[in-house]
Design a protein around this motif. Structure first.
Motif, mmCIF file in Angstrom:
data_model
loop_
_atom_site.group_PDB
_atom_site.id
_atom_site.type_symbol
_atom_site.label_atom_id
_atom_site.label_comp_id
_atom_site.label_asym_id
_atom_site.label_seq_id
_atom_site.Cartn_x
_atom_site.Cartn_y
_atom_site.Cartn_z
ATOM 1 N N ALA A 63 35.987 32.007 49.304
ATOM 2 C CA ALA A 63 35.928 32.358 47.878
ATOM 3 C C ALA A 63 34.649 33.126 47.562
ATOM 4 N N GLN A 64 33.539 32.692 48.138
ATOM 5 C CA GLN A 64 32.267 33.382 47.895
ATOM 6 C C GLN A 64 32.268 34.777 48.509
ATOM 7 N N SER A 65 32.868 34.924 49.673
ATOM 8 C CA SER A 65 32.868 36.232 50.332
ATOM 9 C C SER A 65 33.693 37.252 49.552
ATOM 10 N N PHE A 66 34.649 36.776 48.772
ATOM 11 C CA PHE A 66 35.449 37.673 47.949
ATOM 12 C C PHE A 66 34.964 37.716 46.504
ATOM 13 N N SER A 67 33.768 37.169 46.255
ATOM 14 C CA SER A 67 33.165 37.194 44.917
ATOM 15 C C SER A 67 34.137 36.690 43.859
ATOM 16 N N MET A 68 34.666 35.505 44.075
ATOM 17 C CA MET A 68 35.645 34.939 43.154
ATOM 18 C C MET A 68 34.942 34.218 42.006
ATOM 19 N N TRP B 229 52.096 38.045 39.975
ATOM 20 C CA TRP B 229 52.161 39.327 40.689
ATOM 21 C C TRP B 229 51.084 39.408 41.770
ATOM 22 N N CYS B 230 49.930 38.856 41.496
ATOM 23 C CA CYS B 230 48.833 38.850 42.472
ATOM 24 C C CYS B 230 49.259 38.084 43.725
ATOM 25 N N PHE B 231 49.818 36.912 43.528
ATOM 26 C CA PHE B 231 50.226 36.073 44.664
ATOM 27 C C PHE B 231 51.275 36.768 45.521
ATOM 28 N N TRP B 232 52.349 37.230 44.881
ATOM 29 C CA TRP B 232 53.467 37.772 45.652
ATOM 30 C C TRP B 232 53.094 39.072 46.356
ATOM 31 N N THR B 233 52.296 39.906 45.734
ATOM 32 C CA THR B 233 51.889 41.147 46.405
ATOM 33 C C THR B 233 50.839 40.887 47.481
ATOM 34 N N ARG B 234 50.076 39.824 47.329
ATOM 35 C CA ARG B 234 49.055 39.487 48.318
ATOM 36 C C ARG B 234 49.684 39.105 49.656
ATOM 37 N N LEU C 65 42.016 45.162 54.222
ATOM 38 C CA LEU C 65 41.016 44.231 53.687
ATOM 39 C C LEU C 65 40.613 44.611 52.262
ATOM 40 N N PHE C 66 40.506 45.897 52.011
ATOM 41 C CA PHE C 66 40.207 46.346 50.652
ATOM 42 C C PHE C 66 41.334 45.951 49.706
ATOM 43 N N TRP C 67 42.587 46.085 50.145
ATOM 44 C CA TRP C 67 43.724 45.688 49.333
ATOM 45 C C TRP C 67 43.655 44.188 49.023
ATOM 46 N N MET C 68 43.252 43.373 50.003
ATOM 47 C CA MET C 68 43.135 41.938 49.779
ATOM 48 C C MET C 68 42.085 41.656 48.702
ATOM 49 N N TRP C 69 40.957 42.344 48.770
ATOM 50 C CA TRP C 69 39.892 42.163 47.783
ATOM 51 C C TRP C 69 40.351 42.677 46.415
ATOM 52 N N LEU C 70 40.936 43.857 46.381
ATOM 53 C CA LEU C 70 41.350 44.490 45.129
ATOM 54 C C LEU C 70 42.483 43.729 44.450
ATOM 55 N N ASN C 71 43.364 43.169 45.239
ATOM 56 C CA ASN C 71 44.545 42.496 44.722
ATOM 57 C C ASN C 71 44.209 41.432 43.672
#
Length: 167
Positions: A7-12, A24-29, A58-64
């Protein structure tokens, strides 16, 4: 704790968690793993250029977790699962019931076995092993997520903060 580190690495922060609760975030992730695996497989054709595809995935995972709006309602399975993940991450500060402690850890190990299979399958370019490992990862992840819904339902009144997530 591994979950806190992720969570910290993705700045949550709170704002990101709210957006992350959008279904939508979950299903597209769920598209991230196949994209990563395809990127790794593409090393056969692209060589080191495959790292560009890994970076994109990886960028898509962060952006999602940031591109979808805060959901209009959080009375749904996905939002409650995301809230359960937050509760799970925070279990050192706010203890969780004993019946929620072991299954998520088992499911993490289950998914890790799938990941080992995927890594081996990608390394050896064995499609069957890669697919079997991917299936194990998704079974473990979705089962874990369902357990997080249950955890949140049991913990939603444990703190005013937890309760405020549901609207």
């Amino acid at each position: 704790m591994f979950a806190q580190l992720i969570a910290q690495s993705f700045s949550m922060d709170d704002a990101t968690w709210k957006r992350h609760a959008n279904p939508w975030c979950f299903w597209t992730r769920l598209s991230v793993l196949p994209l990563l695996f395809l990127a790794a497989w593409s090393r056969v054709w692209l060589g080191w250029g495959a790292l560009v595809l890994v970076a994109i995935a990886l960028f898509w995972m962060w952006l999602n977790a940031r591109i979808f709006p805060v959901p209009k309602s959080t009375h749904n399975w996905v939002s409650k699962g995301v809230f359960g993940e937050r509760v799970w991450i925070n279990r050192q500060q706010v203890p969780i019931p004993s019946h929620h402690r072991h299954v998520p850890q088992f499911l993490t190990v289950f998914s890790a076995i799938g990941m080992v299979m995927v890594i081996w399958g990608l390394y050896t370019l064995e499609l069957t092993i890669t697919i079997m490992g991917t299936v194990l990862i998704y079974i473990g992840k979705l089962w874990f997520f369902d357990r997080m819904v249950w955890l949140y339902e049991d913990m939603k009144t444990a703190t005013p903060d937890y309760h405020s997530w549901l609207y």
